[in-house]
Motif scaffolding. Structure first.
Motif, short mmCIF file in Angstrom:
data_model
loop_
_atom_site.label_atom_id
_atom_site.label_comp_id
_atom_site.label_asym_id
_atom_site.label_seq_id
_atom_site.Cartn_x
_atom_site.Cartn_y
_atom_site.Cartn_z
N VAL A 252 0.88 -1.29 0.03
CA VAL A 252 -0.16 -0.12 0.09
C VAL A 252 0.85 1.18 -0.02
CG1 VAL A 252 -1.41 1.28 1.44
CG2 VAL A 252 -1.98 -1.10 0.88
N ARG A 253 1.88 1.09 0.75
CA ARG A 253 2.86 2.45 0.89
C ARG A 253 3.43 2.57 -0.43
NH1 ARG A 253 4.12 0.30 5.85
NH2 ARG A 253 5.93 -0.83 5.14
N ARG A 254 3.67 1.36 -1.30
CA ARG A 254 4.26 1.52 -2.62
C ARG A 254 3.37 2.39 -3.53
NH1 ARG A 254 3.71 -2.41 -7.01
NH2 ARG A 254 5.54 -2.12 -8.43
N GLY A 255 1.99 2.22 -3.39
CA GLY A 255 1.14 3.00 -4.23
C GLY A 255 0.92 2.54 -5.47
N SER A 256 1.34 1.16 -5.93
CA SER A 256 0.91 0.80 -7.13
C SER A 256 0.42 -0.55 -7.13
CB SER A 256 2.41 0.75 -8.00
OG SER A 256 2.22 0.05 -9.28
N GLY A 257 -0.56 -0.89 -8.12
CA GLY A 257 -0.91 -2.31 -8.28
C GLY A 257 -0.60 -3.07 -9.17
#
Length: 479
Positions: A252-257
Motif C-alpha cells: 500500500v505504501r508503494r502505491g501501485s497495483g
C-alpha cells in the motif's frame, strides 16, 4: 502405529509426476524430482541417525527447495523434523536443542551454531546448499515423544522458552486437506509464499496443502520488499499470495497495483490487518485479501471466502468454534497433541469436551469471526485491568498514525505502567496522542508513556516484538 505422512507425500509425488512442485529464486523441482531429492535425503539421514528412538532433526533455515526436500526426506526416513524459526538466535536455538534433545541440525551454512554442535556432517549434495551438524548431548533427560508424533513446531517464543508442539501425522494431513477443501485450492494454483515454512501460516496453507492439490509452491528469499514481491509474482504468474500483514502495508505504501494481474486471492494472518490497509490494497491491485485465523496449537481455523468483510471468516472443514464470555475455544482435526517441553500446559488449556482455549476473545457475526481482545493478557495498572487492544484501536484512529502497540512497562520507579509505541507520519506528536486518548478513554486507560517511531519492530511472523519494544523504550527514556 504406522506413520501417515510418508504415504501422503509419496502418493502426491506419484500422482503429479512431472508437474512443477516447488521453486525458489535459484532452482525448481517437479514432483518426481522432489521425490528423488527427498529419497536421497532419507538415505543420507539413515546413515547419520543417532539418539534413543527416532532421530530428531532440527531444520533451521529460510525457505528454499532444499528446505522442502530436507523436510520431506526426514519424514521418509522415519525421523521427526523439528521446524525451527530461522529468526531465533543462538540462545533460543540452544534452549530448543536441549529441551527437545535434538540429534541433528540441518541449517543454513552461515547460521551461528558452533556453541551447540559437536561435529559437521558431510554430504554429497543430498542437502543442496544446506549444512548439517550432529548436536552435543545434554545432561537433561531425553523427553519421550508420543508414538503418533510425526512433526514438531514451535510457538513464537516471545516470552519464556519456545514451546514445542507435537503434531500427529493425521493432524498435519487434516490441516492441509481441510485448508485445500475450505479454500478451493486446486492443481491450477500457483502459490507465492512469503511466510517462513516453519510458521503456521505457510506450514498449514502452502506446504503439504499445495502438494495434496497438485499446485506449485513458489518461495522467496530475503526481505520481502514490495519490488521483490512483484518480481516473484511476475516470474511465477502466481494465483495466490500468502503473506503477513506487514507485506500488504508495504504494498500500500508503494502505491501501485502493477504485477498482480494473475493473482486471484491474497491471504493474510499472524497479526491483525487493518481494514483501511485491506481496502486500499484491493483498490490498488484488484485483489481481495482473505483473512485467516489460526493458532499454532490448533492449526488453521477460519477463512474469509469473500475477502470483503472485516471478519476473519467462518470455520474451515473439521473445525468447531465457540465464541462466548469464556473466550474463543476450538476443536479441530488439525490440533496438536501436547507441548513436548512443558508438561501439562497444553492439556490445561483443553476442556472436558476437547475444546482448546485460545486465549483470544471474539464474537461470531454473519461475516465470520471478529477478534476483540485477549482473555489472558490484561494489563493490571494500579489495581485496574486494561485491555491493551482497546487502547491500541483508539490510537489507530488518530490521523497520521500507521500502527500502535500498547503494553505493560515498568517506569523508572519499577512500577507497572501503560506504554504505547506508535508508528506515525511526520507531524504526529505525543501531546496529540495523549489528548485523543483522554477524550475517548477513562483516565486510567490513557498510557503514561508514549513513544513515536517510524516503524513498529516485529518478529519473524509479523507480530510486534514486545522484547524489542521494551528495549526501544529503554533506550529512548535513558537519553
Amino acid at each position: 502405529m504406522n506413520p501417515v505422512l510418508p504415504q501422503v507425500f509419496a502418493a502426491s509425488f506419484s500422482r503429479f509426476g512431472d508437474i512443477l512442485a516447488v521453486t525458489d529464486p535459484d532452482s525448481s523441482l517437479t514432483y518426481s524430482q522432489l521425490a528423488d531429492r527427498a529419497e536421497a535425503v532419507s538415505a543420507w539421514m539413515a546413515g547419520h541417525g543417532g539418539g534413543e528412538g527416532r532421530t530428531r532433526v532440527g531444520i533451521y533455515a529460510t525457505n528454499s527447495t532444499d528446505y522442502v526436500a530436507a523436510y520431506v526426506g526426514a519424514i521418509f526416513a522415519g525421523a521427526v523434523p523439528f521446524l525451527v524459526d530461522s529468526a531465533f538466535g543462538p540462545f533460543e536455538l540452544s534452549r530448543i536443542a536441549e529441551d527437545c534433545s535434538l540429534d541433528l541440525l540441518i541449517h543454513a551454512p552461515d547460521a551461528e551454531v558452533s556453541s551447540l554442535t559437536e561435529e559437521p556432517l558431510s554430504h554429497g549434495g543430498e542437502l543442496g546448499a544446506l549444512a548439517a551438524h550432529r548436536l552435543r548431548s545434554h545432561a537433561s533427560p531425553r523427553l519421550p515423544l508420543l508414538d503418533t508424533t510425526e512433526v514438531c513446531r514451535f510457538t513464537s517464543g516471545s516470552t519464556g522458552r519456545p514451546n514445542c508442539i507435537e503434531f500427529s501425522g493425521e493432524a498435519v494431513h487434516a490441516a492441509a486437506a481441510n485448508w485445500a477443501k475450505g479454500t478451493a485450492l486446486g492443481a491450477e494454483d500457483r502459490i507465492a509464499c512469503l511466510a517462513a515454512l516453519s510458521n503456521g501460516l505457510a506450514f498449514n496453507t502452502s506446504l503439504l496443502a499445495a502438494f495434496l492439490s497438485g499446485a506449485s509452491l513458489h518461495l522467496s528469499r530475503g526481505l520481502p520488499t514490495a519490488s521483490r514481491v512483484v518480481r516473484l509474482l511476475e516470474r511465477t504468474e502466481a494465483t495466490r499470495l500468502v503473506a503477513f500483514p506487514a507485506l500488504y502495508e508495504s504494498m500500500v505504501r508503494r502505491g501501485s497495483g502493477a504485477g498482480f494481474e494473475m493473482v486471484g486471492a491474497a491471504i493474510s494472518s499472524g497479526a491483525p490487518l487493518r481494514g483501511s490497509v485491506r481496502e486500499e490494497f484491493t483498490r490498488l491491485t484488484g485483489v481481495p485479501v482473505h483473512n485467516y485465523y489460526g493458532v499454532a496449537e490448533a492449526g488453521p481455523l477460519t477463512f474469509a471466502t469473500d475477502g470483503i468483510g472485516a471478519g476473519l471468516g467462518t470455520p474451515l472443514p473439521g473445525v468447531q468454534l465457540l465464541a462466548d464470555e469464556i473466550g474463543i475455544r476450538v476443536r479441530s482435526e488439525s490440533m496438536g497433541s501436547r507441548y513436548l517441553n512443558a508438561a501439562g500446559v497444553f492439556e490445561d488449556r483443553v476442556d472436558s469436551q476437547g475444546f482448546y482455549h485460545t486465549g483470544d476473545q471474539g464474537r461470531l457475526e454473519p461475516d465470520g469471526l471478529h477478534l476483540t481482545g485477549r482473555t489472558g493478557r490484561m494489563v493490571n495498572v494500579g489495581g485496574r485491568k486494561i485491555d491493551p487492544l482497546e487502547v491500541t484501536e483508539v490510537l489507530r484512529e488518530v490521523p497520521g498514525v500507521l500502527d500502535a502497540v500498547v503494553f505493560e512497562y515498568e517506569n523508572r520507579h519499577g512500577e507497572p505502567t501503560l506504554a504505547a509505541v506508535v508508528s506515525a507520519g511526520p507531524g504526529t506528536a505525543t501531546p496529540e496522542l495523549r489528548k485523543h486518548c483522554s477524550r475517548v478513554l477513562p483516565t486510567f486507560k490513557v498510557p503514561s508513556i508514549f513513544h513515536v517511531t517510524d516503524e513498529i519492530p516485529a518478529n519473524s511472523i509479523g507480530k510486534p516484538s514486545v522484547q524489542r519494544l521494551r528495549r526501544l523504550l529503554d533506550d529512548a527514556l535513558s537519553n
